[in-house]
Design a protein around this motif. Structure first.
Motif, PDB file in Angstrom:
ATOM      1  N   GLN A 111      37.383  42.115  21.828  1.00  0.00           N
ATOM      2  CA  GLN A 111      36.159  42.258  21.059  1.00  0.00           C
ATOM      3  C   GLN A 111      36.445  43.102  19.812  1.00  0.00           C
ATOM      4  OE1 GLN A 111      33.263  40.691  21.962  1.00  0.00           O
ATOM      5  NE2 GLN A 111      34.497  39.809  23.601  1.00  0.00           N
ATOM      6  N   PRO A 112      35.814  42.781  18.696  1.00  0.00           N
ATOM      7  CA  PRO A 112      36.018  43.602  17.499  1.00  0.00           C
ATOM      8  C   PRO A 112      35.614  45.043  17.769  1.00  0.00           C
ATOM      9  CG  PRO A 112      34.865  41.562  16.965  1.00  0.00           C
ATOM     10  CD  PRO A 112      34.891  41.657  18.464  1.00  0.00           C
ATOM     11  N   ILE A 113      36.455  45.982  17.422  1.00  0.00           N
ATOM     12  CA  ILE A 113      36.141  47.388  17.633  1.00  0.00           C
ATOM     13  C   ILE A 113      36.278  48.149  16.323  1.00  0.00           C
ATOM     14  CG2 ILE A 113      36.847  47.389  20.056  1.00  0.00           C
ATOM     15  CD1 ILE A 113      39.461  48.720  19.196  1.00  0.00           C
ATOM     16  N   GLN A 114      35.534  49.245  16.235  1.00  0.00           N
ATOM     17  CA  GLN A 114      35.588  50.112  15.067  1.00  0.00           C
ATOM     18  C   GLN A 114      36.490  51.298  15.388  1.00  0.00           C
ATOM     19  OE1 GLN A 114      34.142  49.350  12.087  1.00  0.00           O
ATOM     20  NE2 GLN A 114      33.551  47.418  13.064  1.00  0.00           N
ATOM     21  N   ILE A 115      37.512  51.504  14.577  1.00  0.00           N
ATOM     22  CA  ILE A 115      38.455  52.596  14.796  1.00  0.00           C
ATOM     23  C   ILE A 115      38.430  53.521  13.589  1.00  0.00           C
ATOM     24  CG2 ILE A 115      40.857  53.224  15.206  1.00  0.00           C
ATOM     25  CD1 ILE A 115      41.286  50.447  16.387  1.00  0.00           C
ATOM     26  N   PRO A 116      38.115  54.805  13.780  1.00  0.00           N
ATOM     27  CA  PRO A 116      38.159  55.747  12.654  1.00  0.00           C
ATOM     28  C   PRO A 116      39.562  55.782  12.052  1.00  0.00           C
ATOM     29  CG  PRO A 116      37.094  56.739  14.563  1.00  0.00           C
ATOM     30  CD  PRO A 116      37.689  55.444  15.027  1.00  0.00           C
ATOM     31  N   THR A 117      39.636  55.927  10.751  1.00  0.00           N
ATOM     32  CA  THR A 117      40.940  55.948  10.083  1.00  0.00           C
ATOM     33  C   THR A 117      41.408  57.366   9.746  1.00  0.00           C
ATOM     34  OG1 THR A 117      39.857  55.655   7.938  1.00  0.00           O
ATOM     35  CG2 THR A 117      40.596  53.666   9.088  1.00  0.00           C
ATOM     36  N   GLU A 118      40.495  58.323   9.771  1.00  0.00           N
ATOM     37  CA  GLU A 118      40.864  59.698   9.396  1.00  0.00           C
ATOM     38  C   GLU A 118      41.596  60.389  10.544  1.00  0.00           C
ATOM     39  OE1 GLU A 118      38.821  63.891   7.871  1.00  0.00           O
ATOM     40  OE2 GLU A 118      37.595  62.107   8.226  1.00  0.00           O
ATOM     41  N   VAL A 119      42.785  60.883  10.244  1.00  0.00           N
ATOM     42  CA  VAL A 119      43.563  61.628  11.231  1.00  0.00           C
ATOM     43  C   VAL A 119      43.062  63.066  11.257  1.00  0.00           C
ATOM     44  CG1 VAL A 119      45.864  62.436  11.875  1.00  0.00           C
ATOM     45  CG2 VAL A 119      45.562  60.143  10.904  1.00  0.00           C
ATOM     46  N   LYS A 120      42.769  63.567  12.445  1.00  0.00           N
ATOM     47  CA  LYS A 120      42.222  64.913  12.571  1.00  0.00           C
ATOM     48  C   LYS A 120      43.351  65.946  12.633  1.00  0.00           C
ATOM     49  CE  LYS A 120      38.936  67.663  15.242  1.00  0.00           C
ATOM     50  NZ  LYS A 120      38.003  67.684  16.400  1.00  0.00           N
ATOM     51  N   ALA A 121      43.210  67.005  11.863  1.00  0.00           N
ATOM     52  CA  ALA A 121      44.212  68.080  11.890  1.00  0.00           C
ATOM     53  C   ALA A 121      44.228  68.743  13.263  1.00  0.00           C
ATOM     54  CB  ALA A 121      43.898  69.114  10.811  1.00  0.00           C
ATOM     55  N   LEU A 122      45.408  69.148  13.691  1.00  0.00           N
ATOM     56  CA  LEU A 122      45.510  69.805  14.994  1.00  0.00           C
ATOM     57  C   LEU A 122      44.729  71.108  15.007  1.00  0.00           C
ATOM     58  CD1 LEU A 122      49.222  69.351  16.130  1.00  0.00           C
ATOM     59  CD2 LEU A 122      47.178  68.338  17.143  1.00  0.00           C
ATOM     60  N   PRO A 123      44.181  71.463  16.159  1.00  0.00           N
ATOM     61  CA  PRO A 123      43.426  72.719  16.252  1.00  0.00           C
ATOM     62  C   PRO A 123      44.360  73.923  16.246  1.00  0.00           C
ATOM     63  CG  PRO A 123      43.657  71.757  18.419  1.00  0.00           C
ATOM     64  CD  PRO A 123      44.264  70.764  17.455  1.00  0.00           C
ATOM     65  N   GLN A 124      43.763  75.078  16.159  1.00  0.00           N
ATOM     66  CA  GLN A 124      44.512  76.329  16.296  1.00  0.00           C
ATOM     67  C   GLN A 124      43.847  77.181  17.362  1.00  0.00           C
ATOM     68  OE1 GLN A 124      44.684  78.205  12.436  1.00  0.00           O
ATOM     69  NE2 GLN A 124      46.428  76.971  11.782  1.00  0.00           N
ATOM     70  N   ARG A 125      44.654  77.878  18.118  1.00  0.00           N
ATOM     71  CA  ARG A 125      44.096  78.770  19.136  1.00  0.00           C
ATOM     72  C   ARG A 125      43.328  79.914  18.471  1.00  0.00           C
ATOM     73  NH1 ARG A 125      45.244  79.179  24.283  1.00  0.00           N
ATOM     74  NH2 ARG A 125      46.537  77.565  25.251  1.00  0.00           N
ATOM     75  N   PRO A 126      42.190  80.309  19.048  1.00  0.00           N
ATOM     76  CA  PRO A 126      41.449  81.450  18.501  1.00  0.00           C
ATOM     77  C   PRO A 126      42.294  82.723  18.487  1.00  0.00           C
ATOM     78  CG  PRO A 126      40.107  80.240  20.084  1.00  0.00           C
ATOM     79  CD  PRO A 126      41.488  79.680  20.187  1.00  0.00           C
ATOM     80  N   THR A 127      43.110  82.882  19.537  1.00  0.00           N
ATOM     81  CA  THR A 127      44.005  84.042  19.641  1.00  0.00           C
ATOM     82  C   THR A 127      45.399  83.553  19.995  1.00  0.00           C
ATOM     83  OG1 THR A 127      42.175  85.415  20.440  1.00  0.00           O
ATOM     84  CG2 THR A 127      44.416  86.245  20.782  1.00  0.00           C
TER      85      THR A 127
END
Length: 287
Positions: A71-87
């Motif tokens: 089935q046709p699907i919608q895929i976001p194209t923007e790559v998300k930056a990796l998170p950083q630990r709060p500490t």
């Protein structure tokens, strides 16, 4: 006394009211079906342990469903930056790799060293697969014990020759790999804790560990060898350890796998199925 004409008119109005009520009941049933379907999607994407039984996506007992047309699907194209630990974590750290009752899916697999594990720096890994190459970047600052385990398994050849057994295309867009049995129930013979924090979210390009929630007896984590690659939407609770990323070229290869669909063998829960387009890791190496 009502005339025959009046009686026919009354009967006609009664029938019309009955038809209206039937139509309303049918509409309510359709709405309920949509709500139930949406609830299942939320469960899959949000944590009712959408991984259902044991390892992030099944216990191997799911009967294979008939393959459905892609089935046709919608895929976001923007790559998300990796998170950083709060500490930031201490460097180095100690890890705990607990022997699991199931045993290793590949004979001779050993747990890694658990002390003196670095929590800074990155490790480059290359997956040579039948669909092309995936370049991975493993981030020790996010999950040192997870990276330590992954690198150890790579060096033991654990992932060589394995297939990715599940892909999700709706609600949760991810490709799940790392089980030599190809069923969703195999692991390395040991388990270790999550390396997460409450604010953690997920996005396109993330590498994250699959797990089966907390172990009921030990109340500890159930991470092993299975992991998933987020190629699109992933509205998940912060229960899955992020330990690196996949390059854009590799993500585009996975997009094509997603567009080819799956066989639905993990529906309705945890959702998804075996990819119609096979993904097989020929070799996995680290730099």
């Amino acid at each position: 006394m009502p005339t025959n004409v009046q009686r026919r008119e009354q009967a006609k109005r009664k029938l019309e009211r009955q038809l209206v009520r039937r139509a309303e009941r049918a509409k309510r049933r359709r709405v309920l079906a949509v709500v139930v379907t949406a609830a299942l999607v939320v469960a899959v994407a949000g944590g009712a342990y959408f991984l259902a039984t044991a390892d992030f996506g099944g216990d191997g007992d799911n009967a294979a469903a008939s393959s459905t047309p892609p089935q046709p699907i919608q895929i976001p194209t923007e790559v998300k930056a990796l998170p950083q630990r709060p500490t930031p974590l201490a460097d180095p750290v100690s890890c705990e790799y607990r022997t699991s009752a199931e045993g290793a899916a590949k004979e001779g697999t050993k747990a890694p060293e658990a002390t003196g594990v670095p929590s800074t720096g990155t490790v480059a890994a290359t997956v040579k697969a039948n669909i092309g190459e995936l370049q991975l970047t493993l981030d020790r600052s996010l999950a040192p014990c997870t990276v330590n385990s992954f690198v150890s398994l790579v060096k033991q050849g654990y992932y060589d020759g394995t297939t990715c057994h599940r892909i999700g295309t709706e609600g949760l867009q991810m490709l799940q790999c790392g089980d030599p049995t190809g069923t969703g129930s195999g692991g390395p013979g040991y388990a270790f804790d999550n390396e997460t924090w409450p604010e953690l979210t997920y996005g396109r390009g993330y590498l994250a560990m699959a797990n089966a929630g907390q172990d009921k007896e030990t109340q500890k984590g159930t991470n092993g060898s299975q992991f998933f690659i987020v190629y699109g939407d992933a509205q998940l609770p912060a229960d899955y350890t992020v330990f690196g990323s996949v390059d854009e070229a590799g993500l585009k290869l996975i997009d094509e796998v997603a567009r080819a669909g799956h066989d639905g063998s993990f529906d309705p829960a945890p959702g998804g199925g075996k990819p119609n387009k096979e993904v097989k890791f020929e070799t996995v190496t680290t730099a």
